[in-house]
Motif scaffolding. Sequence first.
Motif, PDB file in Angstrom:
ATOM      1  N   ASP A   1       0.823  -1.221   0.000  1.00 31.06           N
ATOM      2  CA  ASP A   1       0.000   0.000   0.000  1.00 31.06           C
ATOM      3  C   ASP A   1       0.857   1.271   0.000  1.00 31.06           C
ATOM      4  O   ASP A   1       0.329   2.379   0.107  1.00 31.06           O
ATOM      5  CB  ASP A   1      -0.983   0.003   1.174  1.00 31.06           C
ATOM      6  N   LEU A   2       2.181   1.122  -0.112  1.00 36.90           N
ATOM      7  CA  LEU A   2       3.156   2.220  -0.185  1.00 36.90           C
ATOM      8  C   LEU A   2       3.247   3.054   1.090  1.00 36.90           C
ATOM      9  O   LEU A   2       3.844   4.127   1.099  1.00 36.90           O
ATOM     10  CB  LEU A   2       2.858   3.152  -1.378  1.00 36.90           C
ATOM     11  N   SER A   3       2.676   2.553   2.193  1.00 38.09           N
ATOM     12  CA  SER A   3       2.578   3.343   3.419  1.00 38.09           C
ATOM     13  C   SER A   3       3.883   3.459   4.198  1.00 38.09           C
ATOM     14  O   SER A   3       4.067   4.421   4.943  1.00 38.09           O
ATOM     15  CB  SER A   3       1.501   2.774   4.336  1.00 38.09           C
ATOM     16  N   GLU A   4       4.782   2.490   4.042  1.00 42.23           N
ATOM     17  CA  GLU A   4       6.046   2.535   4.773  1.00 42.23           C
ATOM     18  C   GLU A   4       7.031   1.529   4.194  1.00 42.23           C
ATOM     19  O   GLU A   4       6.651   0.623   3.453  1.00 42.23           O
ATOM     20  CB  GLU A   4       5.834   2.284   6.270  1.00 42.23           C
ATOM     21  N   PRO A   5       8.308   1.685   4.545  1.00 38.74           N
ATOM     22  CA  PRO A   5       9.337   0.770   4.053  1.00 38.74           C
ATOM     23  C   PRO A   5       9.210  -0.625   4.652  1.00 38.74           C
ATOM     24  O   PRO A   5       8.665  -0.801   5.734  1.00 38.74           O
ATOM     25  CB  PRO A   5      10.648   1.407   4.512  1.00 38.74           C
ATOM     26  N   VAL A   6       9.754  -1.581   3.910  1.00 35.92           N
ATOM     27  CA  VAL A   6       9.901  -2.955   4.381  1.00 35.92           C
ATOM     28  C   VAL A   6      11.401  -3.208   4.418  1.00 35.92           C
ATOM     29  O   VAL A   6      12.070  -3.183   3.394  1.00 35.92           O
ATOM     30  CB  VAL A   6       9.227  -3.960   3.418  1.00 35.92           C
ATOM     31  N   GLY A   7      11.957  -3.391   5.597  1.00 38.14           N
ATOM     32  CA  GLY A   7      13.388  -3.634   5.711  1.00 38.14           C
ATOM     33  C   GLY A   7      14.206  -2.361   5.628  1.00 38.14           C
ATOM     34  O   GLY A   7      13.687  -1.244   5.654  1.00 38.14           O
ATOM     35  N   GLN A   8      15.509  -2.555   5.510  1.00 36.88           N
ATOM     36  CA  GLN A   8      16.459  -1.449   5.509  1.00 36.88           C
ATOM     37  C   GLN A   8      16.845  -1.050   4.080  1.00 36.88           C
ATOM     38  O   GLN A   8      16.881  -1.896   3.191  1.00 36.88           O
ATOM     39  CB  GLN A   8      17.719  -1.852   6.279  1.00 36.88           C
ATOM     40  N   PRO A   9      17.160   0.224   3.880  1.00 41.15           N
ATOM     41  CA  PRO A   9      17.612   0.667   2.562  1.00 41.15           C
ATOM     42  C   PRO A   9      18.954   0.039   2.190  1.00 41.15           C
ATOM     43  O   PRO A   9      19.742  -0.334   3.058  1.00 41.15           O
ATOM     44  CB  PRO A   9      17.776   2.179   2.717  1.00 41.15           C
ATOM     45  N   VAL A  10      19.186  -0.037   0.883  1.00 42.88           N
ATOM     46  CA  VAL A  10      20.423  -0.569   0.330  1.00 42.88           C
ATOM     47  C   VAL A  10      21.027   0.504  -0.572  1.00 42.88           C
ATOM     48  O   VAL A  10      20.313   1.117  -1.359  1.00 42.88           O
ATOM     49  CB  VAL A  10      20.132  -1.842  -0.503  1.00 42.88           C
ATOM     50  N   ARG A  11      22.316   0.730  -0.466  1.00 49.45           N
ATOM     51  CA  ARG A  11      22.986   1.686  -1.347  1.00 49.45           C
ATOM     52  C   ARG A  11      23.227   1.025  -2.699  1.00 49.45           C
ATOM     53  O   ARG A  11      23.836  -0.044  -2.780  1.00 49.45           O
ATOM     54  CB  ARG A  11      24.299   2.152  -0.740  1.00 49.45           C
ATOM     55  N   LEU A  12      22.767   1.667  -3.764  1.00 47.58           N
ATOM     56  CA  LEU A  12      22.980   1.155  -5.114  1.00 47.58           C
ATOM     57  C   LEU A  12      24.325   1.619  -5.670  1.00 47.58           C
ATOM     58  O   LEU A  12      25.038   0.852  -6.297  1.00 47.58           O
ATOM     59  CB  LEU A  12      21.852   1.610  -6.046  1.00 47.58           C
ATOM     60  N   PHE A  13      24.636   2.898  -5.462  1.00 49.26           N
ATOM     61  CA  PHE A  13      25.927   3.449  -5.865  1.00 49.26           C
ATOM     62  C   PHE A  13      26.093   4.841  -5.274  1.00 49.26           C
ATOM     63  O   PHE A  13      25.136   5.446  -4.800  1.00 49.26           O
ATOM     64  CB  PHE A  13      26.105   3.484  -7.396  1.00 49.26           C
ATOM     65  N   CYS A  14      27.315   5.324  -5.313  1.00 48.15           N
ATOM     66  CA  CYS A  14      27.633   6.693  -4.893  1.00 48.15           C
ATOM     67  C   CYS A  14      27.891   7.533  -6.140  1.00 48.15           C
ATOM     68  O   CYS A  14      28.263   7.009  -7.192  1.00 48.15           O
ATOM     69  CB  CYS A  14      28.884   6.713  -4.019  1.00 48.15           C
ATOM     70  N   ALA A  15      27.752   8.835  -6.007  1.00 49.89           N
ATOM     71  CA  ALA A  15      27.938   9.741  -7.147  1.00 49.89           C
ATOM     72  C   ALA A  15      29.322   9.616  -7.763  1.00 49.89           C
ATOM     73  O   ALA A  15      29.482   9.696  -8.980  1.00 49.89           O
ATOM     74  CB  ALA A  15      27.674  11.181  -6.720  1.00 49.89           C
TER      75      ALA A  15
END
Length: 167
Positions: free
Chosen positions: A43-57
């Motif tokens: 329902d897009l109301s909140e995150p599931v789990g922890q964020p993951v870094r895809l890459f840095c600038a």
Amino acid sequence: TPQGQMCLDGTLWVENGVPYMIYCHEWVETMDGEMCLVQLKKDLSEPVGQPVRLFCASAADWSTGSKVKGSSERTYVTDGCFLYRTRTDKLLMIWSSFKNGSYAIGVAESVTGQVAGPWRQQKETLFDSHGGHGMLFRDFDGRLCLVFHSPNSPSPRERAHIYEIED
């Protein structure tokens, strides 16, 4: 975005029925801005789990960063991510940073074709003449277009620019 983290520019992406948000973890906190991914509830109301870094600038050769006044350090911005699936099924992300002091749009490609990556940066920018934070869309005639703001300066000069591009 995570509580207590300086973030901006969240983009929704749904893959295999699972919603995700890709967002920028601010360079102000990290010095080297991060592109991050977090799964969301259905329902897009909140995150599931922890964020993951895809890459840095700094992962992109074209992203030259900005020198910190009075220091030898540099800061690198991540800004305005947008994902696009090509007609040949490649997953691309356009995103913005600075190239030699000018706001620019670069392209990253998911090596696996999945949002979790890994992501490989293209060497050349899509646009590097003081404009960025782009999105792709199809116009009423079905043409693929890139829209972004330029110049990257305070109003009243900043405007939307639209270019037709090829997939």
